[in-house]
Design a protein around this motif. Structure first.
Motif, PDB file in Angstrom:
ATOM      1  N   MET A  11       0.829  -1.215  -0.159  1.00  0.00           N
ATOM      2  CA  MET A  11       0.012   0.130   0.049  1.00  0.00           C
ATOM      3  C   MET A  11       0.901   1.332   0.051  1.00  0.00           C
ATOM      4  O   MET A  11       0.600   2.154  -0.693  1.00  0.00           O
ATOM      5  CB  MET A  11      -0.786  -0.041   0.971  1.00  0.00           C
ATOM      6  N   ILE A  12       1.843   1.009   0.778  1.00  0.00           N
ATOM      7  CA  ILE A  12       2.828   2.461   0.778  1.00  0.00           C
ATOM      8  C   ILE A  12       3.640   2.523  -0.577  1.00  0.00           C
ATOM      9  O   ILE A  12       3.662   3.740  -1.011  1.00  0.00           O
ATOM     10  CB  ILE A  12       3.995   2.016   1.928  1.00  0.00           C
ATOM     11  N   GLU A  13       3.733   1.591  -1.291  1.00  0.00           N
ATOM     12  CA  GLU A  13       4.319   1.855  -2.596  1.00  0.00           C
ATOM     13  C   GLU A  13       3.412   2.537  -3.534  1.00  0.00           C
ATOM     14  O   GLU A  13       3.779   3.323  -4.277  1.00  0.00           O
ATOM     15  CB  GLU A  13       4.901   0.483  -3.306  1.00  0.00           C
ATOM     16  N   ILE A  14       2.082   2.271  -3.683  1.00  0.00           N
ATOM     17  CA  ILE A  14       1.087   2.862  -4.551  1.00  0.00           C
ATOM     18  C   ILE A  14       0.960   4.235  -4.030  1.00  0.00           C
ATOM     19  O   ILE A  14       0.944   5.209  -4.965  1.00  0.00           O
ATOM     20  CB  ILE A  14      -0.300   2.221  -4.164  1.00  0.00           C
ATOM     21  N   VAL A  15       1.141   4.535  -2.797  1.00  0.00           N
ATOM     22  CA  VAL A  15       1.022   5.917  -2.149  1.00  0.00           C
ATOM     23  C   VAL A  15       2.131   6.875  -2.907  1.00  0.00           C
ATOM     24  O   VAL A  15       2.105   7.943  -3.321  1.00  0.00           O
ATOM     25  CB  VAL A  15       1.011   6.071  -0.689  1.00  0.00           C
ATOM     26  N   VAL A  16       3.444   6.214  -2.752  1.00  0.00           N
ATOM     27  CA  VAL A  16       4.855   6.776  -3.160  1.00  0.00           C
ATOM     28  C   VAL A  16       4.618   7.067  -4.529  1.00  0.00           C
ATOM     29  O   VAL A  16       4.891   8.131  -5.087  1.00  0.00           O
ATOM     30  CB  VAL A  16       5.705   5.962  -2.574  1.00  0.00           C
ATOM     31  N   ALA A  17       4.181   5.988  -5.427  1.00  0.00           N
ATOM     32  CA  ALA A  17       4.146   6.249  -6.818  1.00  0.00           C
ATOM     33  C   ALA A  17       3.095   7.162  -7.197  1.00  0.00           C
ATOM     34  O   ALA A  17       3.389   7.868  -8.076  1.00  0.00           O
ATOM     35  CB  ALA A  17       3.569   4.946  -7.479  1.00  0.00           C
ATOM     36  N   VAL A  18       1.847   7.485  -6.685  1.00  0.00           N
ATOM     37  CA  VAL A  18       0.933   8.203  -7.168  1.00  0.00           C
ATOM     38  C   VAL A  18       1.568   9.837  -6.433  1.00  0.00           C
ATOM     39  O   VAL A  18       1.439  10.824  -7.522  1.00  0.00           O
ATOM     40  CB  VAL A  18      -0.463   8.137  -6.164  1.00  0.00           C
ATOM     41  N   LEU A  19       2.346   9.808  -5.664  1.00  0.00           N
ATOM     42  CA  LEU A  19       2.896  11.167  -5.245  1.00  0.00           C
ATOM     43  C   LEU A  19       3.977  11.452  -6.125  1.00  0.00           C
ATOM     44  O   LEU A  19       4.119  12.525  -6.433  1.00  0.00           O
ATOM     45  CB  LEU A  19       3.572  11.119  -3.688  1.00  0.00           C
ATOM     46  N   ALA A  20       4.710  10.713  -6.449  1.00  0.00           N
ATOM     47  CA  ALA A  20       5.862  10.732  -7.393  1.00  0.00           C
ATOM     48  C   ALA A  20       5.087  11.262  -9.011  1.00  0.00           C
ATOM     49  O   ALA A  20       5.745  11.892  -9.506  1.00  0.00           O
ATOM     50  CB  ALA A  20       6.723   9.564  -7.788  1.00  0.00           C
ATOM     51  N   ALA A  21       4.119  10.596  -9.180  1.00  0.00           N
ATOM     52  CA  ALA A  21       3.391  10.873 -10.531  1.00  0.00           C
ATOM     53  C   ALA A  21       2.930  12.334 -10.551  1.00  0.00           C
ATOM     54  O   ALA A  21       3.020  12.962 -11.544  1.00  0.00           O
ATOM     55  CB  ALA A  21       2.409   9.839 -11.034  1.00  0.00           C
ATOM     56  N   GLY A  22       2.169  12.635  -9.529  1.00  0.00           N
ATOM     57  CA  GLY A  22       1.678  14.004  -9.289  1.00  0.00           C
ATOM     58  C   GLY A  22       2.822  15.091  -9.328  1.00  0.00           C
ATOM     59  O   GLY A  22       2.856  16.122 -10.003  1.00  0.00           O
ATOM     60  N   GLY A  23       4.073  14.782  -8.743  1.00  0.00           N
ATOM     61  CA  GLY A  23       4.988  15.733  -8.537  1.00  0.00           C
ATOM     62  C   GLY A  23       5.660  15.859  -9.983  1.00  0.00           C
ATOM     63  O   GLY A  23       6.011  16.979 -10.474  1.00  0.00           O
ATOM     64  N   ALA A  24       5.755  14.952 -10.830  1.00  0.00           N
ATOM     65  CA  ALA A  24       6.398  15.002 -12.055  1.00  0.00           C
ATOM     66  C   ALA A  24       5.379  15.560 -12.891  1.00  0.00           C
ATOM     67  O   ALA A  24       5.784  16.457 -13.782  1.00  0.00           O
ATOM     68  CB  ALA A  24       6.753  13.622 -12.761  1.00  0.00           C
ATOM     69  N   GLY A  25       4.295  15.339 -12.986  1.00  0.00           N
ATOM     70  CA  GLY A  25       3.183  16.057 -13.781  1.00  0.00           C
ATOM     71  C   GLY A  25       3.055  17.486 -13.340  1.00  0.00           C
ATOM     72  O   GLY A  25       2.961  18.487 -14.100  1.00  0.00           O
ATOM     73  N   TRP A  26       3.143  17.894 -12.035  1.00  0.00           N
ATOM     74  CA  TRP A  26       3.434  19.336 -11.708  1.00  0.00           C
ATOM     75  C   TRP A  26       4.343  20.205 -12.367  1.00  0.00           C
ATOM     76  O   TRP A  26       4.329  21.241 -12.899  1.00  0.00           O
ATOM     77  CB  TRP A  26       3.449  19.522 -10.311  1.00  0.00           C
ATOM     78  N   LEU A  27       5.774  19.176 -12.251  1.00  0.00           N
ATOM     79  CA  LEU A  27       6.966  19.994 -12.741  1.00  0.00           C
ATOM     80  C   LEU A  27       6.938  20.173 -14.362  1.00  0.00           C
ATOM     81  O   LEU A  27       7.113  21.191 -14.666  1.00  0.00           O
ATOM     82  CB  LEU A  27       8.074  19.129 -12.386  1.00  0.00           C
ATOM     83  N   LEU A  28       6.547  19.322 -15.165  1.00  0.00           N
ATOM     84  CA  LEU A  28       6.043  19.284 -16.528  1.00  0.00           C
ATOM     85  C   LEU A  28       5.440  20.250 -17.010  1.00  0.00           C
ATOM     86  O   LEU A  28       5.588  21.243 -17.727  1.00  0.00           O
ATOM     87  CB  LEU A  28       5.754  17.879 -17.154  1.00  0.00           C
ATOM     88  N   ARG A  29       4.233  20.495 -16.031  1.00  0.00           N
ATOM     89  CA  ARG A  29       3.220  21.780 -16.363  1.00  0.00           C
ATOM     90  C   ARG A  29       3.701  22.914 -16.174  1.00  0.00           C
ATOM     91  O   ARG A  29       3.483  23.879 -16.944  1.00  0.00           O
ATOM     92  CB  ARG A  29       1.967  21.523 -15.694  1.00  0.00           C
ATOM     93  N   ARG A  30       4.363  23.107 -15.051  1.00  0.00           N
ATOM     94  CA  ARG A  30       5.326  24.291 -14.939  1.00  0.00           C
ATOM     95  C   ARG A  30       6.220  24.704 -16.012  1.00  0.00           C
ATOM     96  O   ARG A  30       6.233  25.738 -16.370  1.00  0.00           O
ATOM     97  CB  ARG A  30       5.747  24.033 -13.513  1.00  0.00           C
ATOM     98  N   LYS A  31       6.995  23.851 -16.346  1.00  0.00           N
ATOM     99  CA  LYS A  31       7.888  23.985 -17.352  1.00  0.00           C
ATOM    100  C   LYS A  31       7.195  24.162 -18.834  1.00  0.00           C
ATOM    101  O   LYS A  31       7.636  25.307 -19.531  1.00  0.00           O
ATOM    102  CB  LYS A  31       8.696  22.727 -17.573  1.00  0.00           C
TER     103      LYS A  31
END
Length: 133
Positions: A1-21
Motif C-alpha cells: 500500500m505504501i508503494e502505491i502512495v509513493v508512486a501516486v505522489l511521484a507521478a503527481g510531482g512529475a506532472g506538476w513539474l512538467l506543467r510548470r515547465k
C-alpha cells in the motif's frame, strides 16, 4: 500500500513539474530563427542541429554547440527531398537546400516545408527554379 502512495505522489510531482515547465516555455514566446539540420561540406559528414538566423540581411547558421557560420554572399543552388538513407537521420518530410557561400564552400540545410520560404528569403536562390514537390 505504501508503494502505491509513493508512486501516486511521484507521478503527481512529475506532472506538476512538467506543467510548470510547459507554461514557462509558452510564456517565453517563439524562439527566433529557423530550426534546421546542416551537413557541411555538402554530401559528406554528419547532420548537425542548429538554427539559421537572417539578421539585417546577413544570414548565419548557429549550431547547437560550436561556432556560428556566416553565410555571407550565400546562394541556394538547389532544393530537393531527402533520400531514404538521409530520411533515417533527418525528418523524411523535410526539404534539403544546397547553399554555396564564401570562397566556394557548400553546405546542405534541411528544413521543414513550412520553413522553406523563409530560408530561401534569407539565402536567395542562384537559379530561378525550385523543386517543392
Amino acid at each position: 500500500m505504501i508503494e502505491i502512495v509513493v508512486a501516486v505522489l511521484a507521478a503527481g510531482g512529475a506532472g506538476w513539474l512538467l506543467r510548470r515547465k510547459h507554461l514557462a516555455r509558452k510564456a517565453a514566446g517563439p524562439v527566433p530563427g529557423i530550426p534546421c539540420m546542416v551537413r557541411s561540406p555538402a554530401g559528406e559528414g554528419r547532420w548537425r542541429a542548429g538554427r539559421v538566423y537572417a539578421d539585417a540581411g546577413a544570414a548565419r547558421w548557429v549550431p547547437g554547440r560550436g561556432e556560428a557560420v556566416a553565410l555571407a554572399g550565400g546562394r541556394a543552388t538547389g532544393v530537393r527531398m531527402p533520400t531514404v538513407k538521409e530520411g533515417l537521420v533527418i525528418n523524411p518530410g523535410s526539404r534539403i537546400v544546397t547553399c554555396v557561400y564564401g570562397a566556394g564552400a557548400a553546405m546542405e540545410i534541411a528544413v521543414m516545408p513550412l520553413d522553406l520560404r523563409e530560408l530561401l528569403a534569407a539565402v536567395p536562390q542562384a537559379g530561378g527554379t525550385e523543386d517543392t514537390a
